[in-house]
Design an enzyme around this catalytic site. Sequence first.
Site, mmCIF file in Angstrom:
data_model
loop_
_atom_site.group_PDB
_atom_site.id
_atom_site.type_symbol
_atom_site.label_atom_id
_atom_site.label_comp_id
_atom_site.label_asym_id
_atom_site.label_seq_id
_atom_site.Cartn_x
_atom_site.Cartn_y
_atom_site.Cartn_z
ATOM 1 N N SER A 134 8.236 24.965 42.624
ATOM 2 C CA SER A 134 8.088 25.448 41.110
ATOM 3 C C SER A 134 9.178 26.284 40.678
ATOM 4 C CB SER A 134 6.522 26.400 41.135
ATOM 5 O OG SER A 134 7.052 27.546 41.552
ATOM 6 N N LYS A 135 9.180 26.515 39.430
ATOM 7 C CA LYS A 135 10.218 27.624 38.919
ATOM 8 C C LYS A 135 10.295 29.023 39.550
ATOM 9 C CE LYS A 135 11.925 26.679 34.444
ATOM 10 N NZ LYS A 135 11.403 26.180 33.098
ATOM 11 N N ARG A 136 9.217 29.166 40.027
ATOM 12 C CA ARG A 136 9.231 30.726 40.735
ATOM 13 C C ARG A 136 9.797 30.530 41.994
ATOM 14 N NH1 ARG A 136 4.061 33.824 40.937
ATOM 15 N NH2 ARG A 136 5.269 34.977 42.259
ATOM 16 N N ALA A 156 12.085 28.547 42.835
ATOM 17 C CA ALA A 156 13.714 28.754 42.659
ATOM 18 C C ALA A 156 14.124 30.203 42.536
ATOM 19 C CB ALA A 156 14.117 27.972 41.328
#
Length: 495
Positions: A258-260, A262
């Site tokens: 997910s973005k998190r 990253a």
Amino acid sequence: MTDYTKPARVRVAPSPTGHMHLGTARTALYDYLLAKKTGGKFILRVEDTDLKRTVPGAEQEIMDGLRWLGLDYDEGPDVGGAFGPYRQTERREIYQQHANILINKGHAYPCFCTPERLDKMRKEQQARKESFHYDGTCRRLNPDEAARRVANGEPHVIRFKTPKEGVTIAHDHLRGDISIENKNIDDYVIIKTDGLPTYHLAAMVDDHLMQVTHVLRGAEWLSTFPLHVNVVRAFGWDEPVWIHLSVFLKPSGKGKLSKRDAEHAMKDGYSVFIKDMEELGFIPEGVLNWMALMGWGVPEDDVMSLDEMVERFSIDSLTPSPAAINFTKLDHFNGTHIRLLSDADLTARVKPFFIKAGFSVNDDLLLKISPLIRERLVTLDDCIAFAGFFFQDVVEPIPDELIAKGLDAKQSAAIARKAYEILSALPDLNHQTTEPPMRAYVEQSGLSANQVFGILRVAITGQKVSPPLFVSIAIIGKEKSLQRLKKAIEILEKM
Ligand code: GLU
């Protein structure tokens, strides 16, 4: 078994909507490998039809990222080619013509439903616990009337007319046949109100017109895969070989990346974005090797150059199983590939890191230093921690580290003074001249080499771990080495 004698035409088709991530890079890598393996062509196509999501600079970042990785494309927006333009917003008319072909063949229809109406429909479907699907109101319109309304300039989209009965069977090269009942496939929008196409039309048209033979793309497209084969079949075209690559999982292996994740990666000195890799000290060879093995069924620790990958690549050995991102492996491959670089190549690659750290770098000196630290480098930026002392005017040893194990400050100072005496008496400090008298001193003093050389190392390099001591002294030179030793003696005497 796949035939590798026919030149493949493959494309990576990113949308310039954010930073170029590992998924795009891995697709590009497999595309490149298949193209090279078959003497075919690797194409970059920029899918920029979602104007709201387009991010300025993202297209350039993709091109730079591919070049940094060494995945040069044969056709693309900035290199041209016989099948251009390679930017979808420049192909608007082509999609409109093709949407009209589908309308004329009875495979698509204009839809005049307003966003408000669709919203109301969505809410009602939600209330009935149904998944959202278009209710077919405009599908039932008389085609002549629909054409008249279009001619009058009434705002509309164009939808694909998915058959209501039967089953669609779509074949994925890695997963086999996937079948879905047509009643479960929505009438997707293929041209939006702004006249631009959605992916569902644009990619199918382009893949056909660009004569793409193999479509390698993310597994997130599996859900609309049946729609895509229906679009291709509605035109009466041959289908490419479809390959949906494996999904990336979080480093823990639990759940999709997910973005998190990253953001977390960045805190640990890693990244899922190609633009960050260079600055973090990763080299393309390491990144490529690491990425290649996430989704390709070769033994996990196989070290391969890009050419070796081309040699060994086969789409038959790609795997559909999800791949957990493992940054420890990235470190491993990066370090391994750093060790395979020539001295000159390594020197050129570490140089920018020294410059960024504020050192003025002498190329000849750096050429002597980089082979000494090669074994210890995991990422190129480690060079500062291991070899920054060569370029510093002064080093700042931690006083306690100057004291040898089992001795006190006074005894250590005496050893440092003795070392100073020995070294200052030599006309020239090189590896051959310094080591024998220092070893002789160790012998007659009854001290251990670790004790004596430990003091000398911390005094001269400022750190407990360094490249080979006498080679380092030779590189630093007599004047600077003696100055540093003198300073260490002063520190020890004051303790
Ligand atoms: N533009 C699509 C994406 O970025 C491309 C998918 C494909 O390769 O077909 O996901």
